[in-house]
Design a protein around this motif. Structure first.
Motif, mmCIF file in Angstrom:
data_model
loop_
_atom_site.group_PDB
_atom_site.id
_atom_site.type_symbol
_atom_site.label_atom_id
_atom_site.label_comp_id
_atom_site.label_asym_id
_atom_site.label_seq_id
_atom_site.Cartn_x
_atom_site.Cartn_y
_atom_site.Cartn_z
ATOM 1 N N GLY A 31 -0.261 -4.119 -12.202
ATOM 2 C CA GLY A 31 -0.068 -3.041 -11.252
ATOM 3 C C GLY A 31 -0.658 -3.309 -9.880
ATOM 4 O O GLY A 31 -0.713 -2.412 -9.048
ATOM 5 N N CYS A 32 -1.092 -4.525 -9.648
ATOM 6 C CA CYS A 32 -1.815 -4.852 -8.418
ATOM 7 C C CYS A 32 -0.853 -5.112 -7.257
ATOM 8 O O CYS A 32 -0.057 -6.053 -7.310
ATOM 9 N N PRO A 33 -0.946 -4.318 -6.189
ATOM 10 C CA PRO A 33 -0.069 -4.535 -5.041
ATOM 11 C C PRO A 33 -0.533 -5.665 -4.118
ATOM 12 O O PRO A 33 0.221 -6.110 -3.262
ATOM 13 N N ASP A 34 -1.752 -6.151 -4.306
ATOM 14 C CA ASP A 34 -2.347 -7.203 -3.468
ATOM 15 C C ASP A 34 -2.112 -8.555 -4.149
ATOM 16 O O ASP A 34 -2.725 -8.858 -5.176
ATOM 17 N N ALA A 35 -1.218 -9.369 -3.590
ATOM 18 C CA ALA A 35 -0.851 -10.645 -4.223
ATOM 19 C C ALA A 35 -2.044 -11.581 -4.373
ATOM 20 O O ALA A 35 -2.160 -12.280 -5.383
ATOM 21 N N ASN B 168 -7.335 4.223 -7.628
ATOM 22 C CA ASN B 168 -5.940 3.799 -7.774
ATOM 23 C C ASN B 168 -5.846 3.036 -9.093
ATOM 24 O O ASN B 168 -6.872 2.700 -9.698
ATOM 25 N N THR C 126 -5.136 -0.051 -9.976
ATOM 26 C CA THR C 126 -5.748 -1.380 -10.042
ATOM 27 C C THR C 126 -7.262 -1.259 -10.121
ATOM 28 O O THR C 126 -7.908 -1.905 -10.960
#
Length: 183
Positions: free
Chosen positions: A49-53, A121, A123
């Motif tokens: 679910g992590c939006p930060d690559a 959130n 993550t």
């Protein structure tokens, strides 16, 4: 013929060790490396679910290192000479790398002098859950060692530093939206 996932060898309540031998599924060392397996899965939830690559890549690298830790803990004590640093045995370099990562994260985002409530959130919440599982894995590894199992100092140190790293990564994932434990 298709391979099968079941072997029936564990039907007697035992499980195999890395490089041979069997122990009870209730053995303290099995609890310890089972918690490491659980931690790997929780980090997978955080990564999924992590939006930060970049953070997701860091989490994948940690998951891969946990396979090294799991092998280290699950190895038959008399066959540890077969282990390889960084592949199947936790090394001092792995511990030092965690420390360097913690230090680098703290330069970017210093710790706040308050207790923080997880859940800013998905993550961050998953990383705080991972931190608690890492701490449990550490307690279980110490208990296994206290009971006579072989747990290397490097494995203990790795688990201790890992929970610290997961804490600071949780802060990174939360950004500025973390509520303090007191209003």
């Amino acid at each position: 013929m298709a391979s099968s996932i079941y072997t029936r060898t564990g039907d007697d309540g035992t499980t195999g060790l890395f490089h041979g031998g069997r122990v009870s599924k209730a053995d303290a060392i099995v609890d310890a490396y089972g918690a490491v397996d659980e931690l790997t899965a929780v980090l997978g939830v955080a990564r999924a679910g992590c939006p930060d690559a970049a953070l997701a890549a860091d989490l994948l690298a940690l998951q891969r290192e946990l396979f090294v830790l799991g092998a280290d803990l699950a190895t038959h004590p008399e066959r540890r000479s077969k282990l390889e640093d960084g592949v199947s045995r936790v090394s001092p370099a792995m511990v030092a790398a965690l420390e360097a990562r913690i230090d680098a994260e703290l330069v970017v985002r210093p710790l706040r002098p308050v207790f923080l409530v997880p859940g800013s959130n998905p993550t961050e919440a998953a990383l705080d859950l991972a931190r608690t599982v890492a701490r449990r894995a550490e307690r279980l590894a110490v208990a296994a060692a206290d009971g006579g199992a072989h747990v290397s100092q490097d494995a203990r140190h790795y688990l201790n530093r890992l929970s610290d790293l997961l804490f600071v990564l949780g802060r990174r994932a939360a950004g500025e939206e973390e509520p303090a434990s007191r209003a």
